[in-house]
Design an enzyme around this catalytic site. Structure first.
Site, short mmCIF file in Angstrom:
data_model
loop_
_atom_site.label_atom_id
_atom_site.label_comp_id
_atom_site.label_asym_id
_atom_site.label_seq_id
_atom_site.Cartn_x
_atom_site.Cartn_y
_atom_site.Cartn_z
N ARG A 33 -8.28 -1.31 -7.79
CA ARG A 33 -8.84 0.00 -7.51
C ARG A 33 -7.77 1.08 -7.37
NH1 ARG A 33 -13.56 0.94 -5.53
NH2 ARG A 33 -12.56 2.64 -4.43
N ARG A 83 -17.12 1.80 -1.81
CA ARG A 83 -15.85 2.49 -2.02
C ARG A 83 -15.90 3.61 -3.07
NH1 ARG A 83 -10.97 -1.76 -1.48
NH2 ARG A 83 -9.91 0.10 -0.80
N ILE A 125 -14.83 0.95 8.93
CA ILE A 125 -14.30 1.59 7.71
C ILE A 125 -15.06 1.12 6.46
CG2 ILE A 125 -12.22 2.09 6.34
CD1 ILE A 125 -11.87 3.05 9.20
N ASN A 127 0.81 -1.23 0.00
CA ASN A 127 0.00 0.00 0.00
C ASN A 127 0.84 1.27 0.00
OD1 ASN A 127 -2.28 -1.52 -0.13
ND2 ASN A 127 -2.98 -1.11 1.97
C1 UD1 Z 1 -6.59 2.09 1.47
C2 UD1 Z 1 -5.86 0.77 1.39
C3 UD1 Z 1 -6.75 -0.37 1.88
C4 UD1 Z 1 -7.27 -0.05 3.28
C5 UD1 Z 1 -7.93 1.33 3.33
C6 UD1 Z 1 -8.32 1.76 4.73
C7 UD1 Z 1 -4.37 1.08 -0.48
C8 UD1 Z 1 -4.01 0.73 -1.88
N1 UD1 Z 1 -5.48 0.52 0.02
O1 UD1 Z 1 -7.71 1.99 0.59
O2 UD1 Z 1 -5.99 -1.57 1.90
O3 UD1 Z 1 -8.23 -1.02 3.66
O4 UD1 Z 1 -7.01 2.33 2.82
O5 UD1 Z 1 -7.22 1.74 5.57
O6 UD1 Z 1 -3.66 1.81 0.19
N2 UD1 Z 1 -14.29 6.94 1.08
C9 UD1 Z 1 -15.30 7.76 0.60
N3 UD1 Z 1 -15.03 8.59 -0.44
C10 UD1 Z 1 -13.81 8.63 -1.02
C11 UD1 Z 1 -12.77 7.83 -0.53
C12 UD1 Z 1 -13.05 6.99 0.54
O7 UD1 Z 1 -16.42 7.73 1.10
O8 UD1 Z 1 -13.63 9.43 -1.97
C13 UD1 Z 1 -14.56 6.04 2.21
C14 UD1 Z 1 -14.41 4.55 1.79
O9 UD1 Z 1 -15.56 4.05 1.18
C15 UD1 Z 1 -14.11 3.92 3.11
C16 UD1 Z 1 -13.28 4.99 3.84
O10 UD1 Z 1 -13.57 6.21 3.18
O11 UD1 Z 1 -15.30 3.71 3.82
C17 UD1 Z 1 -11.79 4.75 3.84
O12 UD1 Z 1 -11.35 4.55 2.53
P1 UD1 Z 1 -9.90 4.95 2.04
O13 UD1 Z 1 -9.07 5.33 3.21
O14 UD1 Z 1 -10.02 5.91 0.91
O15 UD1 Z 1 -9.37 3.55 1.47
P2 UD1 Z 1 -8.49 3.33 0.17
O16 UD1 Z 1 -7.52 4.42 -0.01
O17 UD1 Z 1 -9.37 2.93 -0.96
#
Ligand code: UD1
Length: 421
Positions: free
Chosen positions: A95, A124, A331, A23
């Protein structure tokens, strides 16, 4: 399709080298798009997701050179961006491909990236990535399943408040802000160690970022980024996974290169449940007495809270603990797919909404199982290591996405397992 067959019961012991963090590698690879000069990254893990990101970068115009005799060391060089589109077939598979949006837009003034859509663990969305880029002046339209982003006159610094500390949004915005005009402030940014690693690479390339790892990050935009060289941090999720593999088998494993401070709340929760974690000069040692594992409640949180990426593995561990544990996922909305599979191995788990009540059992039993995402799959590996008899894990490609040399590493610690084609 490959399967892994594990015969449980052997306590793990010995030393395992923790790989570079998947990550961290994914955003750092995307960040190399920001410069016309070569960027050298070391400690890149050999996992399928990294392969997907390298293929995407090659399609966009990046020359990727693996240095001979030095596994994990790659020079990435994008003198010209040949294509500003991240297509559906690549984004659908991984993703994190969406992380090229910020760099492409900042460097080329335009980007077209397929909307990632939902995945096994939840919907997501990427609304926070897009809203942040709009605050920096991007004009974004959604068309044919693609995000079409334009900033013909470049991006401008802005104050951006994240409604939640999204890791991916923080990374995309940090990369975009590095080449924007003026100052960007990210408020309520994600604080994960992978964010600090990304900022460290960007700063060696000439960016001006302060506060990575804190709530508020300030970026002074610069006109161009130059060459850079950086070693990726060790994978804290892989380290936590092997710590729990040691614990569930009543073994003792030295996690070379792991950093205890990167465990965050997972260190406290493991200690509370009877696992000893000790920092050493070059890593962390994890050990437990199988009879001494105690039930313990956990709630997933952004860093430094308990990581959602260790929730499934911790649940497997709690299946063998004495007493009950309440595990709450905050999360992602659908991250309990491992529950019915663990139940097939004899676990007693009841799910109520976002919480799972786990009652420890005296014994898990081997069974054919499969899972639909990376961490759920590895939780089944942990359960199998502790189970009586043989467990057949199907859909191994999920494990290959994020665990480097899993069978070799577990085998070297004394686990009995084989991959069958
Ligand atoms: C990253 C990690 C993943 C980990 C997650 C949380 C990488 C490649 N992946 O995923 O392994 O499980 O962090 O620690 O680093 N959200 C929104 N809108 C957005 C973006 C996020 O609502 O525009 C929400 C998501 O649906 C989720 C939460 O925010 O509920 C956290 O997501 P996020 O921290 O963005 O995860 P990723 O970056 O996709």
């Amino acid at each position: 399709m490959d399967r892994i067959i594990i015969t449980g019961g052997a306590p793990l012991s010995g030393t395992v080298t923790v790989s570079g963090a998947k990550n961290a590698a994914l955003p750092l690879l995307a960040a190399t798009l920001l410069s016309t000069e070569p960027v050298e990254l070391a400690n890149i893990p050999d996992v399928a997701d990294v392969g997907s990101m390298l293929r995407l970068l090659q399609r966009l115009g990046t020359a990727t050179t693996h240095l001979p005799g030095e596994p994990g060391r790659v020079v990435l060089h994008t003198p010209t961006v040949l294509d500003t589109t991240a297509p559906y077939d690549l984004v659908r598979k991984m993703r994190a491909s969406v992380l090229v949006l910020g760099p492409l837009l900042a460097r080329c003034g335009k980007a077209r990236v397929s909307m990632p859509g939902g995945c096994a663990i939840g919907t997501r969305p990427i609304d926070l990535h897009l809203a942040g880029l709009e605050r920096m002046g991007a004009v974004i339209t959604l068309d044919g399943g693609y995000v079409d982003a334009k900033a013909p006159n470049g991006l401008a610094g802005a104050e951006i408040r994240l409604a939640q500390p999204s890791v991916g949004a923080t990374e995309n915005l940090l990369m975009a802000a590095s080449l924007a005009r003026g100052e960007t402030t990210l408020v309520d940014a994600a604080r994960e160690p992978e964010i600090i690693d990304l900022a460290a690479l960007l700063n060696t390339m000439g960016a001006c970022i302060e506060g990575a790892g804190e709530n508020v990050i300030r970026v002074q935009g610069v006109p161009a980024l130059h060459a850079g060289r950086h070693t990726i941090i060790a994978d804290r999720i892989e380290a936590g996974t092997y710590a729990m593999a040691a614990a569930i088998t009543g073994g003792s494993v030295h996690l070379r290169n792991a950093r205890l401070e990167h465990f965050g709340a997972a260190a406290e929760k493991l200690a509370e449940s009877g696992v000893t974690l000790e920092a050493t000069v070059d890593g962390v040692t994890a050990a437990a007495d199988r009879a001494g594992l105690r039930g313990c409640d956990v709630m997933t949180r952004p860093f430094p809270g308990f990581p959602t990426d260790l929730q499934a593995q911790f649940m497997a561990l709690m299946c063998r603990a004495d007493g009950a544990s309440m595990i709450t996922e905050t999360i992602f909305e659908n991250r309990f797919m491992h529950v019915p599979e663990l139940a097939r191995m004899g676990a007693r788990i009841t799910v109520h909404g976002g919480s799972a009540l786990v009652r420890g059992v005296a014994e898990l039993r081997g069974a054919p199982v499969m899972a639909t995402d990376l961490r759920a799959s590895v939780s089944l590996v942990l359960a199998a290591l502790a189970a009586r008899g043989a467990t057949e894990i199907n859909r191994v490609y999920h494990l290959d996405r994020g665990y480097e040399h899993l069978e070799q590493k577990l085998g070297s610690l004394g686990a009995k397992l084989e991959r069958v084609a």
